[in-house]
Design an enzyme around this catalytic site. Structure first.
Site: not given
Length: 432
Positions: A94, A227, A229, A231
């Protein structure tokens, strides 16, 4: 030490999170699967190693897998049920630095594993021997994974974004390709920054954790920062001011309420939500359902309470019908609110006034020690008394790192700073 934190398993790639650990976790998850595993990753250099190790673990247990390549976590969540997958896997840390990596597991419907399911997986991993099968699973690639995800994104968009200009900070992460394609396909004027794909600089001074660079690049336009990834989505308005998850919730909750699309006049947010958000929603007549930190808690509360939207201050936003958060959808909804109201974001955000908030992360020797630290809780009680109704304090352990987080809000910045430092010093003295 417990493997699973707030959001999957994370650690320094090749040191804490090894190929052997990734393989073992996949073999533990494989026990219950009735369909293939769907595997995606972000751009980190350790991603191919760890995603291959995850695939090897499933193969050793006789489970087929589908390799999506580099895609946002939202793609894993959406494509897992679409491909009749038995589970989904996202190899990503992340917002963490490039040297870290992580593994998130998703159920067949695209939602994250709950804590009980994670505990079962961890117990299986620690037991011996690991799950094996005389039949070896097979991995196939899905070359059009990004296109399929893009089609999904276009299907949830309500009209075009023509006339809007947006700058995208892709954090050199999983959204580097699909985010510019998506917003351009909807007719927006798009400039994309931080779109390197080799993973060496993922989240490095950019993206949702560092929106200051985006504010400078946007220069009078709205900017969306993702960010690693994708999400999370943090937004900067036309004046360069940051809109975190609290501001996004205030803007979208008001918009949905005015449209009649906020069932029960309630929203979901976490214990970290700013006091200014709480007061703004109270004035709008909107009820807050409060959850622990973690977007899976937000997602579950949405389902239980039938709410339309839930957020974390960090930029995780989940809408009704989603199995997990997706930063691209978050950015889309804010741009749609601007389009529908004809108002710039700098005006829409005035629905709430943020209270000064101080967050101090105190490194500690051992996770789990906070519960048995009476001196810390005495300091917290004293802080609560001093703040009264004009502020609040929250002290909690990080779910992913050996840290205790001390968060204080007050009407005056100086008061928030002073109270936070006082309590943080006690935490450091007793637990550091």
């Amino acid at each position: 030490m417990k493997l699973f934190g707030t959001d999957g398993v994370r650690g320094k790639a090749g040191v804490d999170l090894t190929a052997e650990l990734a393989t073992g976790l996949a073999r533990a998850v494989a026990v219950d699967l009735t369909g293939p595993a769907v595997i995606g990753r972000d751009t980190r250099r350790s991603g191919p190693m760890l995603s291959a190790a995850v695939g090897a673990g499933f193969a050793a247990a006789g489970v087929d897998s589908i390799d999506l390549g580099i895609v946002p976590v939202g793609a894993v969540s959406v494509l897992t049920p679409a491909l009749a997958g038995g589970c989904g896997v996202m190899v990503s840390a992340s917002h963490n630095p490039a040297d870290d990596n992580g593994i998130k597991f998703f159920t067949a419907d695209g939602s994250k594993l709950d804590p009980d399911a994670e505990a079962i997986v961890e117990d299986r991993y620690r037991a011996a021997p690991a799950e094996t099968s005389p039949e070896v699973g097979h991995q196939t690639a899905l070359p059009d994974a990004e296109d399929r995800y893009l089609n999904y994104l276009r299907s949830v968009a309500a009209g075009t974004l023509k006339g809007l200009s947006v700058v995208l900070d892709c954090a050199n992460g999983a959204a580097f390709s699909v985010a510019p394609r998506f917003f351009a396909a909807l007719g927006a004027e798009v400039e994309a920054i931080n779109v390197e794909s080799d993973g060496a600089r993922i989240n490095d001074g950019c993206g949702a954790v560092h929106p200051e660079g985006l504010a400078a690049a946007a220069a009078g336009r709205v900017g969306l920062a993702f960010d690693g990834d994708a999400d999370r989505c943090i937004i900067v308005d036309e004046d360069g001011a940051t809109c975190n998850g609290d501001v996004i919730l205030a803007v979208l909750a008001k918009h949905l309420l005015e449209r009649g699309d906020l069932p029960g006049s309630k929203v979901v947010t976490t214990v970290m939500a700013n006091l200014g958000l709480r007061l703004a929603l109270r004035d709008l007549g909107i009820e807050i359902v409060e959850t622990p930190v973690g977007d899976r808690h937000v997602t579950e509360a949405l389902r239980v309470h039938g709410a339309a939207i839930g957020t974390e201050q960090s930029g995780h936003v989940v809408f009704s019908g989603q199995a997990t958060g997706d930063g691209l959808v978050t950015g889309l909804r804010v741009l749609e609110a601007m389009r529908d109201t004809g108002s710039p974001l700098r005006e829409l955000r005035r629905v709430m006034t943020e209270y000064p908030q101080v967050l101090i992360n105190v490194p500690v020797k051992q996770r789990g020690a906070l519960a048995d630290a009476p001196a810390v809780w005495e300091a917290v009680a004293g802080a609560e008394s001093a703040l009264g109704d004009a502020g609040r304090i929250l002290v909690r352990e990080s779910g992913t790192e050996p840290l205790v987080r001390v968060m204080v809000e007050a009407r005056a910045q100086a008061d928030a700073d002073r109270v936070a430092r006082t309590v943080a010093e006690v935490v450091e003295d007793r637990l550091g």
